[in-house]
Design a protein around this motif. Sequence first.
Motif, PDB file in Angstrom:
ATOM      1  N   TYR A 140       0.832  -1.184   0.000  1.00 56.19           N
ATOM      2  CA  TYR A 140       0.000   0.000   0.000  1.00 56.19           C
ATOM      3  C   TYR A 140       0.881   1.253   0.000  1.00 56.19           C
ATOM      4  O   TYR A 140       1.861   1.343   0.752  1.00 56.19           O
ATOM      5  CB  TYR A 140      -0.921   0.006   1.223  1.00 56.19           C
ATOM      6  CG  TYR A 140      -2.076  -0.965   1.093  1.00 56.19           C
ATOM      7  CD1 TYR A 140      -1.866  -2.342   1.128  1.00 56.19           C
ATOM      8  CD2 TYR A 140      -3.380  -0.507   0.920  1.00 56.19           C
ATOM      9  CE1 TYR A 140      -2.914  -3.235   0.990  1.00 56.19           C
ATOM     10  CE2 TYR A 140      -4.438  -1.396   0.788  1.00 56.19           C
ATOM     11  CZ  TYR A 140      -4.191  -2.750   0.823  1.00 56.19           C
ATOM     12  OH  TYR A 140      -5.240  -3.638   0.687  1.00 56.19           O
ATOM     13  N   TYR A 141       0.490   2.192  -0.847  1.00 50.42           N
ATOM     14  CA  TYR A 141       1.230   3.433  -1.019  1.00 50.42           C
ATOM     15  C   TYR A 141       0.283   4.621  -0.848  1.00 50.42           C
ATOM     16  O   TYR A 141      -0.887   4.528  -1.196  1.00 50.42           O
ATOM     17  CB  TYR A 141       1.809   3.527  -2.431  1.00 50.42           C
ATOM     18  CG  TYR A 141       2.696   2.384  -2.846  1.00 50.42           C
ATOM     19  CD1 TYR A 141       2.154   1.215  -3.379  1.00 50.42           C
ATOM     20  CD2 TYR A 141       4.083   2.489  -2.735  1.00 50.42           C
ATOM     21  CE1 TYR A 141       2.963   0.161  -3.770  1.00 50.42           C
ATOM     22  CE2 TYR A 141       4.903   1.441  -3.137  1.00 50.42           C
ATOM     23  CZ  TYR A 141       4.337   0.292  -3.639  1.00 50.42           C
ATOM     24  OH  TYR A 141       5.149  -0.750  -4.036  1.00 50.42           O
ATOM     25  N   CYS A 142       0.798   5.717  -0.355  1.00 49.18           N
ATOM     26  CA  CYS A 142       0.000   6.937  -0.396  1.00 49.18           C
ATOM     27  C   CYS A 142       0.608   7.902  -1.404  1.00 49.18           C
ATOM     28  O   CYS A 142       1.785   7.800  -1.768  1.00 49.18           O
ATOM     29  CB  CYS A 142      -0.166   7.584   0.977  1.00 49.18           C
ATOM     30  SG  CYS A 142       1.339   7.971   1.852  1.00 49.18           S
ATOM     31  N   ALA A 143      -0.221   8.802  -1.877  1.00 51.91           N
ATOM     32  CA  ALA A 143       0.183   9.729  -2.926  1.00 51.91           C
ATOM     33  C   ALA A 143      -0.577  11.021  -2.752  1.00 51.91           C
ATOM     34  O   ALA A 143      -1.667  11.059  -2.179  1.00 51.91           O
ATOM     35  CB  ALA A 143      -0.091   9.124  -4.302  1.00 51.91           C
ATOM     36  N   THR A 144       0.004  12.083  -3.297  1.00 52.67           N
ATOM     37  CA  THR A 144      -0.653  13.374  -3.262  1.00 52.67           C
ATOM     38  C   THR A 144      -0.625  13.995  -4.662  1.00 52.67           C
ATOM     39  O   THR A 144      -0.236  13.362  -5.625  1.00 52.67           O
ATOM     40  CB  THR A 144      -0.006  14.278  -2.204  1.00 52.67           C
ATOM     41  OG1 THR A 144      -0.794  15.462  -2.054  1.00 52.67           O
ATOM     42  CG2 THR A 144       1.422  14.668  -2.587  1.00 52.67           C
ATOM     43  N   ASP A 145      -1.034  15.233  -4.739  1.00 54.44           N
ATOM     44  CA  ASP A 145      -1.243  15.877  -6.038  1.00 54.44           C
ATOM     45  C   ASP A 145      -0.017  15.796  -6.940  1.00 54.44           C
ATOM     46  O   ASP A 145       1.107  16.016  -6.479  1.00 54.44           O
ATOM     47  CB  ASP A 145      -1.604  17.352  -5.841  1.00 54.44           C
ATOM     48  CG  ASP A 145      -2.722  17.545  -4.842  1.00 54.44           C
ATOM     49  OD1 ASP A 145      -2.499  18.215  -3.822  1.00 54.44           O
ATOM     50  OD2 ASP A 145      -3.808  17.006  -5.098  1.00 54.44           O
ATOM     51  N   ARG A 146      -0.254  15.543  -8.201  1.00 52.86           N
ATOM     52  CA  ARG A 146       0.836  15.506  -9.176  1.00 52.86           C
ATOM     53  C   ARG A 146       1.446  16.895  -9.332  1.00 52.86           C
ATOM     54  O   ARG A 146       0.730  17.893  -9.412  1.00 52.86           O
ATOM     55  CB  ARG A 146       0.318  15.027 -10.528  1.00 52.86           C
ATOM     56  CG  ARG A 146       1.385  14.937 -11.606  1.00 52.86           C
ATOM     57  CD  ARG A 146       0.764  14.512 -12.944  1.00 52.86           C
ATOM     58  NE  ARG A 146      -0.169  15.481 -13.459  1.00 52.86           N
ATOM     59  CZ  ARG A 146       0.164  16.560 -14.161  1.00 52.86           C
ATOM     60  NH1 ARG A 146       1.429  16.813 -14.402  1.00 52.86           N
ATOM     61  NH2 ARG A 146      -0.769  17.367 -14.620  1.00 52.86           N
ATOM     62  N   GLU A 147       2.762  16.911  -9.365  1.00 50.83           N
ATOM     63  CA  GLU A 147       3.457  18.171  -9.653  1.00 50.83           C
ATOM     64  C   GLU A 147       3.650  18.294 -11.163  1.00 50.83           C
ATOM     65  O   GLU A 147       3.798  17.289 -11.866  1.00 50.83           O
ATOM     66  CB  GLU A 147       4.797  18.209  -8.931  1.00 50.83           C
ATOM     67  CG  GLU A 147       4.665  18.316  -7.420  1.00 50.83           C
ATOM     68  CD  GLU A 147       5.969  18.665  -6.739  1.00 50.83           C
ATOM     69  OE1 GLU A 147       6.989  18.814  -7.426  1.00 50.83           O
ATOM     70  OE2 GLU A 147       5.969  18.791  -5.507  1.00 50.83           O
ATOM     71  N   PRO A 148       3.658  19.511 -11.661  1.00 52.13           N
ATOM     72  CA  PRO A 148       3.865  19.701 -13.103  1.00 52.13           C
ATOM     73  C   PRO A 148       5.133  19.009 -13.578  1.00 52.13           C
ATOM     74  O   PRO A 148       6.109  18.916 -12.871  1.00 52.13           O
ATOM     75  CB  PRO A 148       3.983  21.224 -13.239  1.00 52.13           C
ATOM     76  CG  PRO A 148       3.262  21.770 -12.058  1.00 52.13           C
ATOM     77  CD  PRO A 148       3.483  20.783 -10.947  1.00 52.13           C
ATOM     78  N   CYS A 169      -8.957  13.543  -8.662  1.00 59.12           N
ATOM     79  CA  CYS A 169      -7.630  14.127  -8.489  1.00 59.12           C
ATOM     80  C   CYS A 169      -6.602  13.429  -9.367  1.00 59.12           C
ATOM     81  O   CYS A 169      -6.797  12.292  -9.783  1.00 59.12           O
ATOM     82  CB  CYS A 169      -7.189  14.015  -7.022  1.00 59.12           C
ATOM     83  SG  CYS A 169      -8.056  15.138  -5.921  1.00 59.12           S
ATOM     84  N   ASP A 170      -5.521  14.125  -9.617  1.00 57.59           N
ATOM     85  CA  ASP A 170      -4.405  13.635 -10.421  1.00 57.59           C
ATOM     86  C   ASP A 170      -3.237  13.433  -9.466  1.00 57.59           C
ATOM     87  O   ASP A 170      -2.697  14.405  -8.928  1.00 57.59           O
ATOM     88  CB  ASP A 170      -4.063  14.667 -11.496  1.00 57.59           C
ATOM     89  CG  ASP A 170      -3.064  14.146 -12.502  1.00 57.59           C
ATOM     90  OD1 ASP A 170      -2.714  14.927 -13.416  1.00 57.59           O
ATOM     91  OD2 ASP A 170      -2.628  12.988 -12.387  1.00 57.59           O
ATOM     92  N   PHE A 171      -2.843  12.176  -9.253  1.00 63.05           N
ATOM     93  CA  PHE A 171      -1.877  11.852  -8.231  1.00 63.05           C
ATOM     94  C   PHE A 171      -0.498  11.614  -8.822  1.00 63.05           C
ATOM     95  O   PHE A 171      -0.332  11.009  -9.875  1.00 63.05           O
ATOM     96  CB  PHE A 171      -2.329  10.621  -7.438  1.00 63.05           C
ATOM     97  CG  PHE A 171      -3.524  10.887  -6.580  1.00 63.05           C
ATOM     98  CD1 PHE A 171      -4.791  10.571  -7.029  1.00 63.05           C
ATOM     99  CD2 PHE A 171      -3.383  11.481  -5.343  1.00 63.05           C
ATOM    100  CE1 PHE A 171      -5.906  10.829  -6.251  1.00 63.05           C
ATOM    101  CE2 PHE A 171      -4.484  11.747  -4.554  1.00 63.05           C
ATOM    102  CZ  PHE A 171      -5.750  11.415  -5.002  1.00 63.05           C
ATOM    103  N   ASP A 172       0.500  12.089  -8.049  1.00 62.63           N
ATOM    104  CA  ASP A 172       1.896  11.962  -8.446  1.00 62.63           C
ATOM    105  C   ASP A 172       2.326  10.498  -8.381  1.00 62.63           C
ATOM    106  O   ASP A 172       2.051   9.811  -7.386  1.00 62.63           O
ATOM    107  CB  ASP A 172       2.758  12.805  -7.486  1.00 62.63           C
ATOM    108  CG  ASP A 172       4.096  13.145  -8.071  1.00 62.63           C
ATOM    109  OD1 ASP A 172       4.377  14.348  -8.218  1.00 62.63           O
ATOM    110  OD2 ASP A 172       4.865  12.204  -8.350  1.00 62.63           O
ATOM    111  N   GLU A 173       3.016  10.020  -9.407  1.00 53.60           N
ATOM    112  CA  GLU A 173       3.427   8.612  -9.456  1.00 53.60           C
ATOM    113  C   GLU A 173       4.842   8.381  -8.943  1.00 53.60           C
ATOM    114  O   GLU A 173       5.424   7.325  -9.172  1.00 53.60           O
ATOM    115  CB  GLU A 173       3.284   8.072 -10.882  1.00 53.60           C
ATOM    116  CG  GLU A 173       1.841   7.876 -11.307  1.00 53.60           C
ATOM    117  CD  GLU A 173       1.715   7.080 -12.596  1.00 53.60           C
ATOM    118  OE1 GLU A 173       2.758   6.822 -13.241  1.00 53.60           O
ATOM    119  OE2 GLU A 173       0.592   6.733 -12.965  1.00 53.60           O
TER     120      GLU A 173
END
Length: 128
Positions: A94-102, A112-116
């Motif tokens: 299990y991983y957590c992620a937050t908003d994708r950076e440009p 939402c668009d999550f940072d990979e």
Amino acid sequence: QVQLVESGGGSVQTGGSLRLSCAASEYTFSTKCIAWFRQAPGMGREGVAAIYTGRGSTYYADSVKGRFTISQDNAKNTVYLQMNRLEPEDTARYYCATDREPAYVGTIFGSCDFDERWGQGTLVAVSE
């Protein structure tokens, strides 16, 4: 970039519970979404649950609705995933992620668009 560290995984039997924690280095006014993803052995990564940090609303994958609960503690900059009635099919990292950076690759879950750029994750193993 907000740094995220996952913890709380372990081994449980079917029907058991675990609570995962995702500690963020900071919450800024620009952090809109945090989500939990998982990847089972030999499978692709899938979204599990997301929380929209501003309004506290949540979004769940159908496979975990009614069993998992995502929540946040703003004072601790931490997001939790309470997992109840665990099943062998929940076995995954299990991983957590937050908003994708440009300029970085993202994946859409909920709205939402999550940072990979994934961290180490935390392993959950559910036995029969």
